[in-house]
Each structure stands twice: as structure tokens, then as C-alpha cells.
Design an enzyme around this catalytic site. Structure first.
Site, PDB file in Angstrom:
ATOM      1  N   ASP A 108       0.835  -1.199   0.000  1.00 14.67           N
ATOM      2  CA  ASP A 108       0.000   0.000   0.000  1.00 14.67           C
ATOM      3  C   ASP A 108       0.870   1.249   0.000  1.00 14.67           C
ATOM      4  OD1 ASP A 108      -2.607   1.485   0.530  1.00 14.67           O
ATOM      5  OD2 ASP A 108      -1.488   1.998   2.338  1.00 14.67           O
TER       6      ASP A 108
ATOM      7  N   GLU B 195      -1.932  -5.354  -3.638  1.00 15.39           N
ATOM      8  CA  GLU B 195      -0.953  -4.614  -2.836  1.00 15.39           C
ATOM      9  C   GLU B 195       0.170  -5.529  -2.346  1.00 15.39           C
ATOM     10  OE1 GLU B 195      -3.702  -0.996  -1.038  1.00 15.39           O
ATOM     11  OE2 GLU B 195      -3.486  -2.852   0.112  1.00 15.39           O
TER      12      GLU B 195
END
Length: 236
Positions: A52, A124
Site C-alpha cells: 500500500d 498490494e
């Protein structure tokens, strides 16, 4: 752990085709694609956290450099649109990542928002794995391959369609939009929803999507385009 087994080699080859990076760490790769429900002992959650941040950094720089005259607010809108769960899940499907996810049987039939989040989380985690295996430049190349085109789209600076429609509806009708599920088709693991949105004094619109949220967003977008709130072509 270096790639040794034929299964590891096949997985590495599949991911190399997606990322452009030849993985040597099979354990890292498996972990990035494994949900806790699989009972493997290791899952992607920690990698998701790192991915992320890597994605946010790379896309923020991408947006910053591509829009030299844009104010901070526009840059934030562009960034948020490119790193939200819907975009990540869409790219995961586009590149064939979803079929590589290892999860327990109870997660294989997920629908709606939970299914979107699962694919986004693994996306992610894979970015983190690319970063750990090949460094920031490898991660930048991978992200650029699938995000750069989206970052230049005219719609990239738009706000969330439901949020935009909510504010517009209050201005023109002093009321909130009403979303109604008109139909649900398909099997539980791959449903298709049709949702209509209604605003007092405004012609309703409907749209279809693989989740209620996706269909709601599409229906909201249809009204925003039709009523000229957003520029663009109206489908249908």
C-alpha cells in the site's frame, strides 16, 4: 527460498508474465498470494501493508509529475482514484492475478465488497513482493505498466460518483439519491446486480455491475453524465 519445484516454477513464470520480474524467492511469492483462510501459516497481510505504501509513493509521484499545474486538491482526487480498492481489484482481474490467489473454500464464494477487497489486498501484497525482490525501480516499472494509462484518463480527477451525485441531488432536489436493487443474476460466486438510482424530479438511471457498489457507482455516473454534471459521453 529459491524456486525449485515445478509448481514454484510455474507460479514464478505466471507472475513474471504479469510483473515483468523473474522471482527467485518462491516463499515470498507464495506468501503474497495466500490468504489466512488457506491455513498455510503465512499470509499476505504484512506484505499488503508495505505494498500500500509503495503503491501510494509511486502513484503520487506519477500524478505529481504528470500534472504540473494541478492544485493539491486535484492531485489528491487523482491519487485516491488510482489507489482505491475498486481500481486495484479491476487491475487484478485484468492481469489474471485473481486466479492465482490461494484462499480457503469459504472465501472462494465471496461476493460484493468483500470480493473487491480480497483482490485489492492481494494486488498490494504483490506490489510489495516485487519491491522486496527487485527494488523500487522494479516496483515502479510494474506499477507504471498498469497505472500510468489510467492516470492520464480524463476521469482520473473525478470524485467518487456517489459522493458527487449526493451533493448535486441536494442542490437540485434537496434530497438524497435512492438506490434500488432491481435484479440479481448469476451464481453466488459471480453475481451481476442491476441497480437504479432515483432523485425527485430527475429521470432515473440504472446500471449493472458485479457488486451492488459497482452497479450503484455506474448508475450514479450515468446521471452525472446525462445531466451534464460531468463531461463525457452518455452510454445508451
Amino acid at each position: 527460498m529459491a524456486v525449485k519445484s515445478s509448481a514454484d516454477a510455474d507460479l514464478a513464470a505466471s507472475v513474471e508474465a504479469i510483473t515483468g520480474l523473474a522471482f527467485t524467492d518462491a516463499a515470498l511469492l507464495r506468501r503474497a498470494l495466500t490468504h489466512a483462510s488457506a491455513g498455510e501459516g503465512k499470509d499476505y497481510q504484512r506484505l499488503e501493508f508495505l505494498g500500500d505504501r509503495v503503491l501510494g509513493l509511486v502513484v503520487a509521484q506519477m500524478v505529481f509529475e504528470a500534472n504540473p499545474g494541478a492544485p493539491e486538491g486535484e492531485l489528491s482526487l487523482r491519487l485516491n482514484a488510482l489507489v482505491n480498492a475498486e481500481t486495484l481489484a479491476e487491475i487484478a482481474d485484468e492481469i489474471g492475478l485473481s486466479r492465482l490467489i490461494v484462499a480457503g473454500s469459504e472465501l472462494r464464494t465471496l461476493t460484493g465488497r468483500k470480493r473487491v477487497n480480497l483482490r485489492a489486498d492481494v494486488m498490494e501484497a504483490l506490489i510489495a513482493a516485487v519491491y522486496l525482490e527487485g527494488g523500487l525501480e522494479a516496483a515502479r516499472r510494474f506499477i507504471g505498466r498498469y497505472w500510468e494509462g489510467r492516470s492520464k484518463a480524463p476521469t482520473a480527477a473525478r470524485r467518487d460518483a456517489k459522493t458527487e451525485l449526493q451533493e448535486w441531488a441536494h442542490q437540485v432536489a434537496k434530497a438524497s439519491p435512492l438506490y434500488v436493487v432491481e435484479s440479481r443474476e448469476g451464481p453466488d460466486h459471480d453475481p451481476v446486480f442491476e441497480v437504479s438510482v432515483r432523485i425527485a424530479g430527475v429521470r432515473p438511471a440504472s446500471a449493472r455491475g458485479r457488486s451492488k457498489r459497482e452497479a450503484e457507482q455506474a448508475a450514479a455516473t450515468a446521471i452525472l453524465l446525462r445531466e451534464g454534471v460531468w463531461a463525457g459521453e452518455v452510454e445508451g
